[in-house]
Scaffold this active site. Sequence first.
Site, PDB file in Angstrom:
ATOM      1  N   LYS A  50      -9.405   2.810  -2.199  1.00 32.74           N
ATOM      2  CA  LYS A  50      -9.651   2.244  -0.874  1.00 32.74           C
ATOM      3  C   LYS A  50     -11.000   2.698  -0.310  1.00 32.74           C
ATOM      4  CE  LYS A  50      -7.181   1.597   3.524  1.00 32.74           C
ATOM      5  NZ  LYS A  50      -5.934   1.938   4.256  1.00 32.74           N
ATOM      6  N   CYS A 105      -5.371  -2.903   2.690  1.00 29.44           N
ATOM      7  CA  CYS A 105      -5.059  -2.814   4.120  1.00 29.44           C
ATOM      8  C   CYS A 105      -6.293  -2.887   5.029  1.00 29.44           C
ATOM      9  CB  CYS A 105      -4.239  -1.556   4.385  1.00 29.44           C
ATOM     10  SG  CYS A 105      -3.290  -1.617   5.938  1.00 29.44           S
ATOM     11  N   GLU A 145       0.839  -1.194   0.000  1.00 31.34           N
ATOM     12  CA  GLU A 145       0.000   0.000   0.000  1.00 31.34           C
ATOM     13  C   GLU A 145       0.878   1.250   0.000  1.00 31.34           C
ATOM     14  OE1 GLU A 145      -3.524   1.879   2.848  1.00 31.34           O
ATOM     15  OE2 GLU A 145      -2.044   0.512   3.708  1.00 31.34           O
TER      16      GLU A 145
END
Length: 266
Positions: free
Chosen positions: A117, A151, A43
């Site tokens: 994300k 994540c 990430e």
Amino acid sequence: MTLTISIGQMNVCRGQPAHNLDTVREWTAEAARRGSDLVVFPELWDTGYDLTRALELGTPIDRGRFAEVAELARQHHVHIVGSMLEATTGQSGKSARVYNTAVWFAPDGTQAGVYRKLHLFRGMQEDRYMTAGSSPVLLDLPWGRTGLAICYDLRFPELFRGYALGGAVMTVIPAQWPHPRMAHWQTLLRARAIENQMIIVGCNRVGSDDDTRFGGRSAIIDAWGEPLVEGGEAEALLTVEVDLSHVNDVRGRIPVFEDRRPDVYP
């Protein structure tokens, strides 16, 4: 079908995109030399969490470092994915926005998909500096449907179950998961694999960023929940061959999707 995957568990240097890109270039070339079909990086591998300079460091997805990675994919004829800092240009009165974005680059250098994300982690002030994405992304790739997450998304099982119900055989997760919660990282990777009977590819960074230390332990977990490869806490390019047919074998062994009861779930 088999797929050779390399995971680039790198030490991301905060606010040094040129240095980080050099590492990605070197490791992509090595992954291609090993015969990899897919190379995964962490990430925000390009900038780390230098979010106060996000607008300065980020670029649109059709230029800058995004374009350079597209060329790497084309040059080495591999799939490449890992999230980077995307900054949009303000137009028509709209202010510029910053996203934590994973672009999936195909071997011809084109963008097979763009995932921003969905769940922003307040613990690292993502909600202050970034805009959340608006939709999951499920890609049709040569080996089967593949989902993307980043994540903190790993803590939201609904996203992964949606991918599985949509036919995903694999989900790829670039991450910067801090060391104090490594037990969560390892447990959740296996849980998402077991409950969805899919392959989970988790690429976490190592090293430190100010007072935060990151724990690595990147892994590829098969559909039965067993690690096919797992890193330690040092930089490493991990490579393993994955048998995609194993997914259907597991789903035939324990038919959880056929036995679901969505009629009674809230």
